[in-house]
Every structure is written in C-alpha cells, then in structure tokens.
Design an enzyme around this catalytic site. Structure first.
Site, short mmCIF file in Angstrom:
data_model
loop_
_atom_site.label_atom_id
_atom_site.label_comp_id
_atom_site.label_asym_id
_atom_site.label_seq_id
_atom_site.Cartn_x
_atom_site.Cartn_y
_atom_site.Cartn_z
N SER A 1 0.85 -1.19 0.00
CA SER A 1 0.00 0.00 0.00
C SER A 1 0.88 1.23 0.00
O SER A 1 2.04 1.19 0.46
CB SER A 1 -0.90 0.01 1.24
OG SER A 1 -1.51 1.28 1.42
N TYR B 1 -2.02 -0.75 10.24
CA TYR B 1 -2.10 -1.08 8.82
C TYR B 1 -0.83 -0.64 8.10
O TYR B 1 -0.22 -1.41 7.36
CB TYR B 1 -3.32 -0.39 8.20
CG TYR B 1 -3.47 -0.65 6.72
CD1 TYR B 1 -4.00 -1.85 6.26
CD2 TYR B 1 -3.08 0.30 5.78
CE1 TYR B 1 -4.14 -2.09 4.89
CE2 TYR B 1 -3.22 0.07 4.42
CZ TYR B 1 -3.74 -1.13 3.98
OH TYR B 1 -3.86 -1.38 2.63
#
Length: 244
Positions: free
Chosen positions: A146, A159
């Site tokens: 990501s 995350y």
C-alpha cells in the site's frame, strides 16, 4: 495472441479473491492460462463468482476457504491447491484487513490483528509454496502492499506498519530466492475503487483526478508474472499521489 503470455502456465494461488483487487488479479492470471485457486475467508458466494467468471472465460479455477491466521488452515489450502493443479508457481498475497482508526485510538489488538492478517499470513503462505517453486525452478511471489508503507496513509498505524513489513519480507525473498528462479515483487495501490476506500475524497494534489480500478492493478500483476528479470521492486499504482 495476448501481449503478455507464459511459455508454461503455472498454478496460482490468489489469497483474498472474493472481490475487488483480489478478484481482478485472479481473472487476469487466468487470462495467462494459469489454473487459479481463489482463496476466500468468509464469502463463499463471492469467491464462487470469481471461479464462475474464470470458467466463463475458458479458464480453470477452484475456490478454497481458509483462515490464514491459522497454520493448519493455510497448510490445507496449499495442499488442496496442489491436489487440484500440481506444484504452485504463482502466489499472490492479497488477503488482509484494514480497520480505520484515529491515531490515538490504535490498540494492541488492532496491531496484532493487522500484523497477523496482512504480514504473518503472507509469510506463512510464501514459506509453504517456496519448496514447489524451488522444485519447478520457477516462481512468482507477489505481495500486495500500500502507499501507506511509504506515506503512512489514512487508515491506521497498524495497517501502515504491517504493509511496511510486507515489503521488507518481499525484499528478503527477492534477494535469496532468485537462485531458484523465483522473483518477488510488491504492488502498492492507493485510491483504487474498492470497498476499502468507499467515501474517501481524492487528495487535492493527486495528479490523476480519478480513482484507479482493480483491473489496472491486475495489469501490473500480469506483467510481474511474465517478466523474469524484475525482482525486489514495489510497483506503485496510485495516480501519481506518491512518486518514486
């Protein structure tokens, strides 16, 4: 004749294939002629739709459920995949979780959950399929990262940390699995039109003023699989939001 092809299509496992980016990658890999194992955690119906779409296009696929935080479940997933299609040549570590939190609201449980679902699961599956790739003398490891691994992102501290860990593992596999004919690369999307970013406004400084599509991420996966000279790279698919 497709622009990208494989001399010998290899069986592939795509974790988290129920929809979004995972489904798009599963369909794209099937276009290369690879038999596909569409892994899912909860939605059998959605994973079944992935399999049906591949079958309608003339490909081969099965759906297999597994809790990838559980070692025995992950082992069963890989064994069922081998029984169905043979030694695994492609692994796409796409499964994961993303829970939005205010920075002061992060908890230890959030952290442990993100590391387990996003990083530990990728490590576990990779370790299980590497012997297959070594025996084949060919393999492709793809890790879904990501933009958060570089910028921190907007979701949560756990995350972002888990995705940075995923990229660190990818680099180690790239450096040490190459003698077996195995490449390892990551794809780092941002602002792809999936449920994860539903309701998120585009940043005003983002050069390409639209959301990306899962299919655009899947195109990158196809290229990684077909190109044997690329390893240790993170390919960013983010509309120019972060340039490297």
């Amino acid at each position: 004749m497709p622009l990208i092809s494989l001399d010998i299509p290899r069986p592939a496992i795509v974790s988290g294939s129920s929809g979004g980016i995972g489904r798009a990658i599963a369909l794209a890999i099937a276009e290369l002629g690879c038999p596909v194992v569409a892994h899912y955690g909860k939605s059998a119906e959605a994973a079944g739709e992935t399999v049906q779409q591949i079958a309608r296009a003339g490909g081969r696929a099965i759906a297999v459920r597994a809790d990838l935080t559980n070692v025995a479940d992950a082992e069963r997933l890989v064994e069922k995949s081998r029984r169905a299609f043979g030694r695994i040549g492609v692994l796409v570590n796409n499964a994961g979780v993303a829970t939005r939190r205010d920075v002061c609201a992060n908890t230890v449980d959030d952290f442990d959950g993100a590391i387990s679902a996003n990083a530990r699961s990728a490590f576990l599956l990779t370790q299980l399929v590497l012997p297959d790739m070594r025996e084949l003398g060919w393999g492709r490891l793809i890790f879904l990262s990501s933009i958060a691994a570089r910028t921190g992102g907007v979701i949560s501290t756990p995350y972002a940390g888990s995705k940075a860990m995923v990229e660190g593992m990818m680099h180690h596999y790239a450096a040490h699995a190459a003698p077996f004919g195995v490449t390892a690369n990551a794809i780092a999307p941002a602002f792809i039109a999936t449920d994860m970013i539903a309701g998120s406004a585009l940043p005003p400084h983002m050069p390409i003023r639209r959301y990306g599509s899962p299919e655009e991420v899947a195109m990158v996966a196809q290229t990684i699989i077909a190109c044997g000279f690329m390893t240790g790279q993170t390919i960013e698919v983010n509309g120019g939001l972060h340039m490297s």
